[in-house]
Design a protein around this motif. Structure first.
Motif, mmCIF file in Angstrom:
data_model
loop_
_atom_site.group_PDB
_atom_site.id
_atom_site.type_symbol
_atom_site.label_atom_id
_atom_site.label_comp_id
_atom_site.label_asym_id
_atom_site.label_seq_id
_atom_site.Cartn_x
_atom_site.Cartn_y
_atom_site.Cartn_z
ATOM 1 N N PRO A 165 0.819 -1.227 0.000
ATOM 2 C CA PRO A 165 0.000 0.000 0.000
ATOM 3 C C PRO A 165 0.848 1.270 0.000
ATOM 4 N N MET A 166 1.996 1.235 0.670
ATOM 5 C CA MET A 166 2.887 2.388 0.678
ATOM 6 C C MET A 166 3.447 2.644 -0.711
ATOM 7 N N ASP A 167 3.699 1.589 -1.456
ATOM 8 C CA ASP A 167 4.207 1.742 -2.815
ATOM 9 C C ASP A 167 3.157 2.378 -3.712
ATOM 10 N N LEU A 168 1.901 1.997 -3.531
ATOM 11 C CA LEU A 168 0.819 2.560 -4.336
ATOM 12 C C LEU A 168 0.676 4.058 -4.099
ATOM 13 N N VAL A 169 0.611 4.481 -2.843
ATOM 14 C CA VAL A 169 0.434 5.906 -2.574
ATOM 15 C C VAL A 169 1.693 6.683 -2.926
ATOM 16 N N ARG A 170 2.864 6.033 -2.811
ATOM 17 C CA ARG A 170 4.084 6.707 -3.235
ATOM 18 C C ARG A 170 4.044 7.043 -4.720
ATOM 19 N N GLY A 171 3.546 6.085 -5.519
ATOM 20 C CA GLY A 171 3.419 6.338 -6.954
ATOM 21 C C GLY A 171 2.498 7.504 -7.249
ATOM 22 N N ARG A 172 1.378 7.584 -6.547
ATOM 23 C CA ARG A 172 0.433 8.670 -6.794
ATOM 24 C C ARG A 172 0.976 10.017 -6.313
ATOM 25 N N LEU A 173 1.646 10.022 -5.167
ATOM 26 C CA LEU A 173 2.247 11.264 -4.685
ATOM 27 C C LEU A 173 3.352 11.744 -5.616
ATOM 28 N N THR A 174 4.057 10.797 -6.214
ATOM 29 C CA THR A 174 5.148 11.145 -7.124
ATOM 30 C C THR A 174 4.619 11.739 -8.418
ATOM 31 N N VAL A 175 3.501 11.222 -8.893
ATOM 32 C CA VAL A 175 2.947 11.648 -10.181
ATOM 33 C C VAL A 175 2.213 12.979 -10.085
ATOM 34 N N GLN A 176 1.556 13.258 -8.965
ATOM 35 C CA GLN A 176 0.723 14.457 -8.892
ATOM 36 C C GLN A 176 1.543 15.734 -9.018
ATOM 37 N N THR A 177 0.963 16.713 -9.669
ATOM 38 C CA THR A 177 1.576 18.030 -9.839
ATOM 39 C C THR A 177 0.605 19.087 -9.347
ATOM 40 N N GLU A 178 0.967 20.363 -9.524
ATOM 41 C CA GLU A 178 0.096 21.449 -9.085
ATOM 42 C C GLU A 178 -1.224 21.461 -9.847
ATOM 43 N N LYS A 179 -1.230 20.902 -11.060
ATOM 44 C CA LYS A 179 -2.441 20.917 -11.897
ATOM 45 C C LYS A 179 -3.284 19.656 -11.749
ATOM 46 N N SER A 180 -2.832 18.710 -10.930
ATOM 47 C CA SER A 180 -3.601 17.478 -10.749
ATOM 48 C C SER A 180 -4.921 17.785 -10.045
ATOM 49 N N ARG B 256 -6.812 15.866 -8.243
ATOM 50 C CA ARG B 256 -6.816 15.292 -6.898
ATOM 51 C C ARG B 256 -5.459 15.518 -6.253
ATOM 52 N N HIS B 257 -5.458 16.076 -5.050
ATOM 53 C CA HIS B 257 -4.209 16.310 -4.344
ATOM 54 C C HIS B 257 -4.188 15.545 -3.029
ATOM 55 N N TYR B 258 -3.171 14.725 -2.884
ATOM 56 C CA TYR B 258 -2.961 14.038 -1.622
ATOM 57 C C TYR B 258 -1.975 14.867 -0.803
ATOM 58 N N ARG B 259 -2.322 15.097 0.461
ATOM 59 C CA ARG B 259 -1.497 15.962 1.302
ATOM 60 C C ARG B 259 -0.310 15.228 1.924
ATOM 61 N N GLY B 260 -0.358 13.925 1.898
ATOM 62 C CA GLY B 260 0.737 13.157 2.476
ATOM 63 C C GLY B 260 0.418 11.679 2.463
ATOM 64 N N ILE B 261 1.277 10.914 3.109
ATOM 65 C CA ILE B 261 1.142 9.455 3.083
ATOM 66 C C ILE B 261 -0.183 9.000 3.666
ATOM 67 N N PHE B 262 -0.466 9.443 4.890
ATOM 68 C CA PHE B 262 -1.661 8.944 5.577
ATOM 69 C C PHE B 262 -2.943 9.470 4.934
ATOM 70 N N LEU C 160 -3.433 7.281 1.861
ATOM 71 C CA LEU C 160 -3.911 5.952 2.242
ATOM 72 C C LEU C 160 -5.392 5.980 2.623
ATOM 73 N N SER C 161 -5.765 6.955 3.446
ATOM 74 C CA SER C 161 -7.160 7.028 3.896
ATOM 75 C C SER C 161 -8.095 7.393 2.754
ATOM 76 N N THR C 162 -7.639 8.262 1.845
ATOM 77 C CA THR C 162 -8.479 8.672 0.716
ATOM 78 C C THR C 162 -8.725 7.515 -0.241
ATOM 79 N N VAL C 163 -7.679 6.790 -0.576
ATOM 80 C CA VAL C 163 -7.820 5.631 -1.463
ATOM 81 C C VAL C 163 -8.725 4.590 -0.811
ATOM 82 N N PHE C 164 -8.515 4.351 0.463
ATOM 83 C CA PHE C 164 -9.322 3.363 1.192
ATOM 84 C C PHE C 164 -10.791 3.773 1.204
ATOM 85 N N ARG C 165 -11.059 5.051 1.434
ATOM 86 C CA ARG C 165 -12.437 5.535 1.535
ATOM 87 C C ARG C 165 -13.131 5.606 0.177
ATOM 88 N N GLU C 166 -12.439 6.121 -0.848
ATOM 89 C CA GLU C 166 -13.076 6.373 -2.140
ATOM 90 C C GLU C 166 -13.042 5.175 -3.077
#
Length: 358
Positions: free
Chosen positions: A167-182, A184-190, A193-199
């Motif tokens: 799961p850490m690898d998955l969110v790391r990939g998304r945090l790495t890919v996101q830019t200012e124009k994305s 959806r913005h993830y604010r950090g690891i947790f 994780l919680s956003t992916v789990f919930r949505e």
């Protein structure tokens, strides 16, 4: 007293004597195990620390190339921003600054430190178990691990470590890919994780797990097998005067690690591309782009590993399975080399006698 009473009394005394003897043996055994058990636990802790440090140091050293590799793997074919290693790094520097080069590295280290710790420790334990079984089967107490057996031990270690931290690898990939124009913005690891789990549900945290399992077998397996086999060959043959004794220099070990990394990542790379693309599925509008005519055009959606392979090759050609290979090669070679050498050096510093090649 009858003969039966005598027999019964003797039997009773014999039983009591047996129980006392067993109790004494158990006590002696437990007393003998206490000291080694503490030493064994300390050795395990040191091994885990060495593996964690090795992972953190090696990944931070190549963090910009790691991010560029992921961006190349998942970028929308309708809007090409990154055309190569040098151009891609310059583009990230120009648009996101120095911090952009290391975006996602905190998450990567949070994942790779436990991953690396578990991986190296699992390899050592798997190697011991496989070697013991091999010696039992062959009847040769002096038998050593063959390259194939090392491949098996490395595969076991890779699967265990990858599954434990996926799961850490998955969110790391998304945090790495996101830019200012994305969108959806993830604010950090947790938060990620919680956003992916919930949505997207708990299963979404393991998107791309299957190709990861398949890919980790040749990747981690070959890394360990090639690294140790090269070391063993150098020690035994001493070609070109490279090895003067049983200890290899840091430079030689770095070269062994570089060779191991090159072989492993080349074989497993297409599965890494598939895994990364599967991880992006479900991230709403994250891969959408605005084309030249002003219309929004979304990237392809994938329903599974085989579907991802098929659509990637059909729409982008076979070469798409090796997108990002160049920066990944530049990254993996020093990364794997640094990881192996750092692991052994830290274990030396901490006073752990056993190394992975033992």
């Amino acid at each position: 007293m009858t003969s039966e009473d005598v027999v019964g009394e003797r039997t009773s005394e014999s039983a009591v004597s047996t129980i006392v003897n067993l109790a004494e043996e158990a006590k002696l055994a437990s007393e003998g195990v206490k000291a080694p058990s503490h030493a064994a636990l300390l050795s395990i802790a040191k091994s885990l620390v060495a593996g964690g440090v090795a992972g953190g140091v090696s990944r931070t050293a190549v963090a910009p190339l790691e991010r560029l590799k992921i961006l190349l793997q998942v970028q929308n074919p309708h809007s090409i921003k990154y055309n190569g290693t040098v151009q891609g790094l310059k583009y990230i520097w120009r648009t996101e600054g120095f911090r952009g080069l290391f975006k996602g590295n905190g998450t990567n280290c949070a994942r790779i430190v436990p991953n690396s710790a578990v991986k190296f420790f699992s390899y050592e334990e798997a190697s011991k178990g496989i070697l013991w079984f091999y010696r039992q089967q062959t009847g040769n107490e002096d038998a050593q691990l063959t390259p194939l057996l090392r491949l098996g031990a490395g595969a076991c270690a890779g699967i265990i470590a990858m599954s434990a931290t996926y799961p850490m690898d998955l969110v790391r990939g998304r945090l790495t890919v996101q830019t200012e124009k994305s969108p959806r913005h993830y604010r950090g690891i947790f938060h990620a994780l919680s956003t992916v789990f919930r949505e997207e549900g708990p299963r979404a945290l393991y998107k791309g797990w299957l190709p990861s399992v398949i890919g980790v077998i040749p990747y981690v397996g070959l890394n360990f097998a090639v690294y140790e086999s090269l070391k063993e060959w150098l020690i035994k043959t001493r070609p070109f005067g490279l090895v003067q004794d049983s200890e290899l220099s840091v430079t030689t070990r770095l070269a062994c690690g570089a060779a191991a990394g090159t072989v492993g990542q080349t074989v497993a790379y297409p599965l890494d591309v598939v895994r990364r693309r599967m991880q992006m599925v479900g991230w709403k509008n994250a891969a959408s782009v605005v084309t030249g005519d002003g219309k929004s055009k979304a990237a392809l959606e994938y329903t599974g590993m085989v579907d991802t392979f098929r659509k990637t090759v059909r729409h982008e050609g076979f070469g798409a399975l090796y997108k990002g290979l160049v920066p990944n090669s530049v990254k993996v070679v020093p990364s794997i080399a640094i990881a192996f050498v750092t692991y052994e050096v830290v274990k030396d510093v901490l006073g752990v006698e056993m190394r992975i090649s033992d």
